[in-house]
Enzyme design. Structure first.
Site, PDB file in Angstrom:
ATOM      1  N   SER A  44     -18.305  -4.415 -34.746  1.00  0.00           N
ATOM      2  CA  SER A  44     -19.673  -3.889 -34.721  1.00  0.00           C
ATOM      3  C   SER A  44     -19.646  -2.462 -35.263  1.00  0.00           C
ATOM      4  O   SER A  44     -19.188  -2.247 -36.380  1.00  0.00           O
ATOM      5  CB  SER A  44     -20.251  -3.964 -33.302  1.00  0.00           C
ATOM      6  N   THR A  45     -20.086  -1.476 -34.485  1.00  0.00           N
ATOM      7  CA  THR A  45     -20.175  -0.099 -34.982  1.00  0.00           C
ATOM      8  C   THR A  45     -18.826   0.389 -35.503  1.00  0.00           C
ATOM      9  O   THR A  45     -17.825   0.346 -34.792  1.00  0.00           O
ATOM     10  CB  THR A  45     -20.657   0.843 -33.868  1.00  0.00           C
TER      11      THR A  45
ATOM     12  N   HIS B 119     -21.609  -7.235 -36.949  1.00  0.00           N
ATOM     13  CA  HIS B 119     -23.012  -7.089 -36.561  1.00  0.00           C
ATOM     14  C   HIS B 119     -23.775  -6.337 -37.650  1.00  0.00           C
ATOM     15  O   HIS B 119     -23.541  -5.153 -37.892  1.00  0.00           O
ATOM     16  CB  HIS B 119     -23.132  -6.325 -35.235  1.00  0.00           C
TER      17      HIS B 119
ATOM     18  N   MET C 156     -19.564  -1.244 -30.043  1.00  0.00           N
ATOM     19  CA  MET C 156     -20.128  -1.059 -28.713  1.00  0.00           C
ATOM     20  C   MET C 156     -20.375  -2.409 -28.053  1.00  0.00           C
ATOM     21  O   MET C 156     -20.653  -3.400 -28.720  1.00  0.00           O
ATOM     22  CB  MET C 156     -21.447  -0.278 -28.832  1.00  0.00           C
TER      23      MET C 156
ATOM     24  N   ASP D 252     -19.431  -8.093 -26.991  1.00  0.00           N
ATOM     25  CA  ASP D 252     -19.458  -9.313 -27.795  1.00  0.00           C
ATOM     26  C   ASP D 252     -18.067  -9.620 -28.338  1.00  0.00           C
ATOM     27  O   ASP D 252     -17.400  -8.752 -28.896  1.00  0.00           O
ATOM     28  CB  ASP D 252     -20.445  -9.167 -28.954  1.00  0.00           C
TER      29      ASP D 252
END
Length: 350
Positions: free
Chosen positions: A168-169, A194, A287, A290
Site C-alpha cells: 500500500s503506502t 492499493h 498502512m 490488509d
C-alpha cells in the site's frame, strides 16, 4: 498535537477550499499556503510543516521541481494532488508518500470524496518514514549479474510456483525494487498495490517498460504464465483460479475487503487455497492490516513468506500485522528481498 500542513496550489480558489476543509478536522492544522514552488520552498524552510500537500500541474516550475529539490536533501512527507495519473506516478518515483486525484469540477460528491481521502492520506503521511523512500537515481541493480545468469538460461521451475506481492503506502517504488531485476524466466508474479482505477493500468505499463519480466494489468480470465507480472486492477478483486490448462485470473468488480478493492487478503487467500506450499508471498510497506491474515494462511499451508522490515518501510503497518499473526518466515530490508526471492527460486529448479 495536530498535524501541521502546508498547502501548495497555484489556484487561490482551490487553496482556500483546501484550507477551510482540512481545518475542520481536529487532528489537522493548516499552518500556511503557497502559490508556487518558490513560495513553497520558502515556507517549508520557515514553517517546517509535518506534511505538504502539493499540486503538480502548476505554471512555471511544477511540483516535480519541488520534489527534486526537497526530497534528496531534506525529505518530508508530501502528498501529491494531481488530475493526471501519470504525473502522480512520476511524483511517487521522486519521493512523494502518496497521491490523491483532484476532484472533477462541479461534482459535489467528487469533492467530498476527495477531501475525505486527502485527510486520510495526510494522517498516514504524518507517520511515514520518508528517509527510506527510494528514488530511481539511488536504486542499484538488486541481483548481481553472475547470480542471475543461471535463471536466464531458461531453467525450468515447478509449474505450480506462484509469487504473490501486496503493498500500500510507499509500495509503488518498493515493488519496483523487488521485481525489476527478476529474470524473464521467473515464475508468475501477482501483485496487489492499493491504487484506484486507471492508475493500476499505468503502473502495470511502467513495470512492463522497466522490468525484465512482462507486466500487465489484470483482465478477467487472464492465463497466469511464467515470466509474467499481473497487477490487480483498481476497483476489482483479483483471485487466482485453476483448471485443466493451469492457473488463470478472475478479476471482477466486488465489495471492498479489508477496506480495499483490490484487496491483498483476497489475492493471498486464493493463492493459499490453490498453491499452498508452492506459494511465495511478500508483504511490503503500507498502512493497516490488509494481507496479514492471507499471508498467514499461506505460511500455515507450507508456503514461503517475506515481510518488509520496519526500518525500510515507509509505513510499517501491513508487514507488522502479518508478523504479529505469525505469518512471516523472514523479515528483510527492502534491498534484500529480491535476492532472497532469487535464492528461493534457485532451490526450486526441477
Amino acid at each position: 498535537m495536530p498535524i501541521n500542513v502546508l498547502v501548495v496550489d497555484d489556484s487561490i480558489v482551490f487553496r482556500t477550499k483546501l484550507n477551510l476543509s482540512l481545518s475542520k478536522d481536529p487532528e489537522i492544522k493548516v499552518i500556511g499556503t503557497a502559490m508556487d514552488v518558490e513560495d513553497a520552498l520558502k515556507k517549508i524552510k520557515e514553517l517546517k510543516p509535518d506534511v505538504v500537500t502539493l499540486d503538480i500541474e502548476m505554471p512555471n516550475a511544477n511540483g516535480f521541481e519541488l520534489l527534486k529539490t526537497v526530497m534528496p536533501t531534506n525529505p518530508l512527507p508530501i502528498v501529491v494532488v494531481s488530475s493526471l495519473p501519470a504525473n502522480a506516478l512520476d511524483a511517487l518515483s521522486l519521493g512523494a508518500v502518496d497521491f490523491v486525484k483532484k476532484p472533477e469540477a462541479g461534482v459535489v460528491d467528487s469533492t467530498e470524496t476527495f477531501i475525505a481521502k486527502l485527510i486520510e492520506k495526510i494522517k498516514i503521511a504524518s507517520k511515514a518514514n520518508v528517509k527510506h523512500i527510494e528514488r530511481p537515481s539511488a536504486v542499484q541493480p538488486i541481483l548481481a549479474q553472475n547470480s542471475s545468469s543461471a535463471i536466464s538460461r531458461n531453467l525450468s521451475f515447478n509449474s505450480n510456483t506462484i509469487i504473490a506481492i501486496g503493498a500500500s503506502t510507499g509500495g509503488t517504488e518498493a515493488i519496483i525494487n523487488v521485481v525489476k531485476d527478476l529474470p524473464a524466466s521467473t515464475p508468475p508474479v501477482l501483485i496487489v498495490q492499493h491504487m484506484p482505477a486507471t492508475f493500476t493500468k499505468l503502473y502495470a505499463d511502467r513495470l512492463n517498460r522497466i522490468c525484465k519480466m512482462r507486466a500487465k494489468e489484470a483482465e478477467d480470465f487472464d492465463r497466469v504464465l511464467p515470466g509474467q507480472i499481473i497487477v490487480g486492477a483498481g476497483g476489482y478483486q483479483m483471485t487466482l483460479k485453476k483448471d485443466d490448462n493451469g492457473y488463470y485470473i478472475r478479476s471482477v468488480i466486488g465489495e471492498k475487503v479489508s477496506g480495499h478493492s483490490p484487496s491483498v487478503n483476497v489475492l493471498f487467500d486464493s493463492v493459499a487455497e490453490l498453491v499452498g506450499r508452492n506459494a511465495t508471498a511478500v508483504i511490503l510497506t503500507g498502512m493497516g492490516s490488509d494481507g496479514a491474515s492471507g499471508i498467514t494462511k499461506i505460511r500455515r499451508l507450507g508456503g514461503y513468506t517475506i515481510g518488509q522490515d520496519k526500518d525500510s518501510c515507509v509505513v510499517y503497518g501491513m508487514p507488522m500485522e502479518a508478523f504479529k499473526l505469525g505469518g512471516i518466515v523472514k523479515q528483510l530490508p527492502l534491498d534484500m528481498i529480491a535476492e532472497d526471492l532469487f535464492a528461493r527460486l534457485k532451490n526450486r529448479i526441477i
